[in-house]
Enzyme design. Structure first.
Site, short mmCIF file in Angstrom:
data_model
loop_
_atom_site.label_atom_id
_atom_site.label_comp_id
_atom_site.label_asym_id
_atom_site.label_seq_id
_atom_site.Cartn_x
_atom_site.Cartn_y
_atom_site.Cartn_z
N LYS A 3 -38.80 -23.44 -2.58
CA LYS A 3 -37.52 -23.96 -3.09
C LYS A 3 -36.31 -23.48 -2.30
O LYS A 3 -35.17 -23.56 -2.76
CB LYS A 3 -37.34 -23.61 -4.59
CG LYS A 3 -38.40 -24.19 -5.47
CD LYS A 3 -38.45 -25.69 -5.38
CE LYS A 3 -39.80 -26.20 -4.99
NZ LYS A 3 -39.77 -27.55 -4.43
N SER A 4 -36.59 -23.00 -1.09
CA SER A 4 -35.50 -22.58 -0.20
C SER A 4 -35.15 -23.63 0.84
O SER A 4 -34.32 -23.39 1.72
CB SER A 4 -35.88 -21.29 0.53
OG SER A 4 -35.94 -20.24 -0.37
N THR A 7 -39.22 -28.00 2.91
CA THR A 7 -39.45 -29.40 3.31
C THR A 7 -38.49 -29.77 4.44
O THR A 7 -38.88 -30.43 5.41
CB THR A 7 -39.22 -30.33 2.09
OG1 THR A 7 -39.85 -29.75 0.94
CG2 THR A 7 -39.77 -31.71 2.33
N HIS A 66 -46.08 -19.88 2.19
CA HIS A 66 -45.20 -19.15 1.26
C HIS A 66 -45.74 -17.73 1.08
O HIS A 66 -45.33 -17.00 0.18
CB HIS A 66 -45.13 -19.84 -0.10
CG HIS A 66 -44.29 -21.10 -0.08
ND1 HIS A 66 -43.21 -21.26 0.73
CD2 HIS A 66 -44.38 -22.25 -0.80
CE1 HIS A 66 -42.66 -22.45 0.53
NE2 HIS A 66 -43.36 -23.08 -0.39
N TYR A 136 -30.47 -21.11 4.07
CA TYR A 136 -30.24 -22.49 3.67
C TYR A 136 -28.74 -22.80 3.72
O TYR A 136 -28.32 -23.85 4.22
CB TYR A 136 -30.78 -22.68 2.24
CG TYR A 136 -30.63 -24.06 1.65
CD1 TYR A 136 -31.65 -25.00 1.79
CD2 TYR A 136 -29.50 -24.42 0.92
CE1 TYR A 136 -31.53 -26.26 1.23
CE2 TYR A 136 -29.38 -25.68 0.36
CZ TYR A 136 -30.39 -26.59 0.52
OH TYR A 136 -30.27 -27.85 -0.04
N LYS A 205 -31.22 -32.33 -5.37
CA LYS A 205 -29.78 -32.44 -5.13
C LYS A 205 -29.42 -31.98 -3.73
O LYS A 205 -28.46 -32.47 -3.14
CB LYS A 205 -29.02 -31.58 -6.13
CG LYS A 205 -28.79 -32.18 -7.49
CD LYS A 205 -27.76 -31.33 -8.22
CE LYS A 205 -27.39 -31.92 -9.56
NZ LYS A 205 -26.42 -31.05 -10.24
#
Ligand code: A3P
Length: 245
Positions: A3-4, A7, A66, A136, A205
């Site tokens: 989630k950092s 992708t 991960h 990020y 988002k």
């Protein structure tokens, strides 16, 4: 870390390294979710007890994980040409992103903790030629510089001609949130690794600071204090409002 922006980083690394094999107009990213192009070690290649022959895979090999740094397999750590890029994100945004991800895909799990981050951070200080530590928030602030930084680090720097032709910007646009999320290959379908996840659940988002819509300020302040204690002596600090240093 999950989630950092994994992708996003997969799409960028794939496009940068393979830019001589595929033009941006014909990129496999237009037809495949990035997780198929850059597979996870533990969730895909090594799943179900499989032992892949990584050395036999065609070069350049781009893999994802991960796993904490200390758990990386020796095939990776002993490889003299290895380059590792770690992407870190404000933990409050990671938490927020993770919560939406598990709710959308209907499974229960929790994000990884600070020790994960510190392993890669320390490795990047010890061996900056081999481990690149990115944030990020910095990619969001200046993606073109980040694309060039990744290319330099991976040993695929952009030539003056490529820069003049606008290839850096083209790759940044190809891999942008807006572009990837609107491709059919990312709007539909699901990926089956050790878990199932809808392709579109990797594109929510793509913002910095969305945690304010979920985490109350008092809890955020407590977490910020905790992070300062955890990261204190490492030199890795983070202001929860997005100004990571
Ligand atoms: P949000 O849930 O905050 O939107 P991972 O790829 O590690 O699973 O991380 C997913 C997070 O990265 C999600 O964050 C997702 O929207 C965001 N993301 C995915 N692709 C992105 C891109 N091209 N640019 C910016 N953010 C992206």
């Amino acid at each position: 870390m999950a989630k950092s922006g994994t992708t996003w980083l997969k799409a960028l690394a794939f496009s940068i390294v393979n830019r001589n094999n595929h033009s941006v107009d014909e990129s496999p990213l237009l037809f495949s979710n990035p997780h198929y192009l850059v597979p996870f070690l533990e969730m895909y290649l090594y799943k179900d007890g499989n032992i892949p022959d990584i050395d036999a895979m065609p070069c350049p090999r781009i893999l994802a994980t991960h796993l904490p740094y200390q758990f990386l397999p020796s095939t990776i750590l002993d490889c003299s040409n290895r380059r590792i890029i770690y992407l870190r994100r404000n933990p409050l945004d990671v938490f927020t992103s993770w919560l939406h991800f598990v709710l959308q895909n209907g499974f229960a799990s929790r994000p990884l903790a600070s020790d994960h981050c510190l392993g890669y951070w320390n490795a990047s200080l010890k061996d900056p030629q081999k481990v690149l530590f990115l944030k990020y928030e910095d990619l969001k602030k200046d993606i073109n510089s980040s694309v060039k930084k990744i290319a330099d680090f991976l040993g695929h720097p952009f030539s003056a001609e490529e820069e003049e032709a606008g290839l850096v910007e083209e790759i940044a646009t190809l891999c942008s949130f807006e572009n990837l999320m609107n491709l059919n290959c990312n709007k539909e379908g699901e990926i089956q690794t050790v878990f199932r996840a809808k392709h579109n659940s990797f594109f929510r988002k793509g913002e910095v600071g969305d945690w304010v819509n979920l985490v109350p300020p008092s809890m955020a302040n407590r977490l910020e204090k905790l992070m300062q204690e955890k990261f204190g002596e490492s030199g890795l600090t983070l202001d929860i409002h997005g100004n990571s240093v």
